[in-house]
Design an enzyme around this catalytic site. Sequence first.
Site, short mmCIF file in Angstrom:
data_model
loop_
_atom_site.label_atom_id
_atom_site.label_comp_id
_atom_site.label_asym_id
_atom_site.label_seq_id
_atom_site.Cartn_x
_atom_site.Cartn_y
_atom_site.Cartn_z
N GLY A 46 0.82 -1.21 0.00
CA GLY A 46 0.00 0.00 0.00
C GLY A 46 0.85 1.26 0.00
O GLY A 46 0.54 2.24 0.67
N VAL A 73 9.03 8.60 -0.35
CA VAL A 73 9.84 9.77 -0.68
C VAL A 73 9.69 10.23 -2.13
O VAL A 73 10.40 11.10 -2.55
CB VAL A 73 11.35 9.55 -0.40
N LYS A 88 5.34 22.04 -11.26
CA LYS A 88 6.71 21.78 -11.72
C LYS A 88 6.77 21.98 -13.24
O LYS A 88 6.07 21.30 -13.99
CB LYS A 88 7.08 20.34 -11.33
N VAL A 127 3.94 -17.44 1.27
CA VAL A 127 3.35 -17.41 -0.07
C VAL A 127 3.27 -18.85 -0.55
O VAL A 127 4.27 -19.57 -0.54
CB VAL A 127 4.24 -16.59 -1.04
N THR A 186 11.36 9.55 -12.46
CA THR A 186 10.73 8.61 -13.39
C THR A 186 9.96 7.47 -12.73
O THR A 186 9.23 6.75 -13.41
CB THR A 186 11.82 8.00 -14.31
N GLY A 217 6.30 7.17 -25.40
CA GLY A 217 7.21 6.84 -24.30
C GLY A 217 7.84 8.10 -23.75
O GLY A 217 7.47 9.22 -24.10
C1 LIG Z 1 15.58 8.23 -2.42
C2 LIG Z 1 14.37 8.07 -3.28
C3 LIG Z 1 13.77 9.19 -3.87
C4 LIG Z 1 12.67 9.04 -4.70
N1 LIG Z 1 12.14 10.14 -5.33
C5 LIG Z 1 11.17 9.96 -6.26
C6 LIG Z 1 10.64 11.06 -6.99
O1 LIG Z 1 11.00 12.20 -6.77
N2 LIG Z 1 9.71 10.80 -7.92
C7 LIG Z 1 9.26 9.54 -8.18
O2 LIG Z 1 8.45 9.35 -9.09
N3 LIG Z 1 9.71 8.51 -7.46
C8 LIG Z 1 10.65 8.68 -6.53
N4 LIG Z 1 11.11 7.61 -5.82
C9 LIG Z 1 10.49 6.32 -6.02
C10 LIG Z 1 9.23 6.24 -5.21
O3 LIG Z 1 9.53 6.45 -3.84
C11 LIG Z 1 8.62 4.85 -5.36
O4 LIG Z 1 8.50 4.54 -6.71
C12 LIG Z 1 7.26 4.83 -4.76
O5 LIG Z 1 7.32 5.23 -3.44
C13 LIG Z 1 6.65 3.47 -4.88
O6 LIG Z 1 7.05 2.64 -3.85
P1 LIG Z 1 6.31 1.27 -3.75
O7 LIG Z 1 4.86 1.52 -3.54
O8 LIG Z 1 6.71 0.41 -4.87
O9 LIG Z 1 6.97 0.63 -2.44
P2 LIG Z 1 6.83 1.01 -0.90
O10 LIG Z 1 6.54 2.43 -0.66
O11 LIG Z 1 8.04 0.43 -0.24
O12 LIG Z 1 5.57 0.18 -0.42
C14 LIG Z 1 5.65 -1.20 -0.17
C15 LIG Z 1 4.36 -1.67 0.46
O13 LIG Z 1 4.42 -3.08 0.60
C16 LIG Z 1 3.99 -3.42 1.90
N5 LIG Z 1 4.63 -4.69 2.30
C17 LIG Z 1 5.91 -5.05 2.14
N6 LIG Z 1 6.11 -6.29 2.67
C18 LIG Z 1 4.91 -6.70 3.15
C19 LIG Z 1 4.46 -7.86 3.82
N7 LIG Z 1 5.29 -8.86 4.14
N8 LIG Z 1 3.17 -7.93 4.16
C20 LIG Z 1 2.30 -6.93 3.89
N9 LIG Z 1 2.67 -5.79 3.24
C21 LIG Z 1 3.96 -5.68 2.90
C22 LIG Z 1 4.44 -2.26 2.76
O14 LIG Z 1 3.70 -2.22 3.96
C23 LIG Z 1 4.10 -1.10 1.86
O15 LIG Z 1 2.75 -0.77 1.99
C24 LIG Z 1 12.16 7.75 -4.94
C25 LIG Z 1 12.72 6.64 -4.30
C26 LIG Z 1 13.82 6.79 -3.49
C27 LIG Z 1 14.41 5.57 -2.83
#
Ligand SMILES: Cc1cc2nc3c(=O)[nH]c(=O)nc-3n(C[C@H](O)[C@H](O)[C@H](O)COP(=O)(O)OP(=O)(O)OC[C@H]3O[C@@H](n4cnc5c(N)ncnc54)[C@H](O)[C@@H]3O)c2cc1C
Length: 515
Positions: free
Chosen positions: A12, A47, A78, A188, A344, A440
């Site tokens: 989430g 973040v 932006k 899983v 991205t 793209g």
């Molecule tokens: C330093 C940094 C800067 C960034 N800046 C940008 C930016 O400026 N612009 C941009 O587009 N993107 C940016 N990103 C990327 C962006 O943060 C991610 O693409 C975005 O947050 C998506 O994350 P996610 O949802 O894939 O993963 P996460 O936010 O890590 O979410 C993972 C989810 O999985 C759940 N989960 C994991 N394991 C389990 C489990 N065992 N059981 C139940 N639930 C579980 C967690 O609870 C969480 O809800 C940045 C990333 C980093 C590292």
Amino acid sequence: MAAALNILIVGGGTAGWMTAAALASVLKPQLGRIRLIESSEIGIVGVGEATLPHIRYFNRRIGIDERELMAKTQATFKLGIDFVDWGRIGDSYIHPFGAYGSRLAGIPFHQHWLRQRAAGDPTPIQEYSLPIVAARMNRFALPADDPADVMSTFGYAFQFDASLYAAYLRGFAEARGVQRTDGKIVDVKLGSEDGWVESVKLESGEEITADLFIDCSGFRGLLIEQALKTGYDDWTKWLPCDRAMAVPCENEGPLTPYTRVTARESGWQWRIPLQHRMGNGYVYSSNFISDDEAASKLASRLEGKALGVPRPLRFTAGRRRTTWNRNVVAIGLAGGFLEPLESTSIYLIQIAITTLIDYLSDRNTTAGEKFDPRIVAAFNRWIEMEYDRVRDFLILHYHATERDDTPFWNYTRTMRIPDSLAHKMELFRTRGSVITYKDGLFLEPSWLAVYLGQRVMPRGYDSRVDALDAAETAAHLARVRDNIQTALPRMSPHDDFLRVYCPAMPPATMTGARA
Ligand SMILES: Cc1cc2nc3c(=O)[nH]c(=O)nc-3n(C[C@H](O)[C@H](O)[C@H](O)COP(=O)(O)OP(=O)(O)OC[C@H]3O[C@@H](n4cnc5c(N)ncnc54)[C@H](O)[C@@H]3O)c2cc1C
């Protein structure tokens, strides 16, 4: 007619809630149950604060109201990204969300500019871009629809609070029937014959089945990697940054309608203005600087008072070998991560979701097949291509530099780059040709911004421009500049525009906001 699919989204964060919101809004009648599991104990990365203009198409497609979204996520506008100290220390250029000038005689504008330059005209190409000139003056307006109006030559994106974004999407998705469970997946279960995912088991003991599992579990790749062992292509040799420190600070001065990324000794620092605070981070390579030093460098370079201590993040640049494997599709950080230099990640999430929606809405399977393998292969090819293009564009920023002041820049400047990028750079150096795609990410203006902003200058230009009368060409260029100057008074100071268009609501009043 294929049976309705039950979908389980694991995670989430931004990826999970974007997926849930989109599926619930666009595909609901064709789907069975959409369920999302997240673990508040594990939390989210939270973040991703800077976006690309494509996010507006995503919002429109799924029915998100832009003004409401901006107000509830403390967002700002932006117009591009300001790159400081990349080609050489002291350099600065903006990668704009918009065009440079307009074509003349069907030939790209920059070819005419190169000809003028060769004839001794020193005007920088940046002066022919409305979003750049407006950004430098802190001005903003919504673009015009009329293609004859210079105000139609730019797009815009948002800078927002990523945690508030996920919270907003959660409210949106739940209102459209997505069922959320807070729980930790501890196991899983795979089918003994086909190795497909059958179910996931929560700490509470509950077992949840689905037809299609969407892995949005972040870097850990709970299903795609830990369960299915899909494999990961590691691109660290080209994109050596593998860590970040992030810390917000208080806003000082006006809110700029752009993100700033400043090249530092062993990576780069972001500065993203939001309505309620400034996001900052130092993205760096652990081969060249320690965590402690990166944290203290970041803290010493903040523009306002720090609102917390620097938070460390670790990652490996690259992508999952297969994004859709059996009945698991990996979206977000579970699918791959290319560092945030060009904002991205949210785009790559969005493209995976919209491509998946297109394929699912046309799901035509033969007996015994849940998913047409040709569709799965096409999906994987498309996502691979998107990642590869972003990868080359990012590498260009590190490689096209004259900096030799630290071991980090000496490494990136002299590293061997992918052949695909070397080919693109050589074509540009020869006569200013930019390889473009029909669709793209990163079209001609983006490549031009980085090439020219980082001192990759062509040796020649397209000789067709010499057939045009030189005075006519000069008049065309002058007209472009004049049009930009006359457009500026039609734009407002960015702060004023935000105050009227989307003043931020206090987080407590948000629907579906999490503590
Ligand atoms: C330093 C940094 C800067 C960034 N800046 C940008 C930016 O400026 N612009 C941009 O587009 N993107 C940016 N990103 C990327 C962006 O943060 C991610 O693409 C975005 O947050 C998506 O994350 P996610 O949802 O894939 O993963 P996460 O936010 O890590 O979410 C993972 C989810 O999985 C759940 N989960 C994991 N394991 C389990 C489990 N065992 N059981 C139940 N639930 C579980 C967690 O609870 C969480 O809800 C940045 C990333 C980093 C590292």
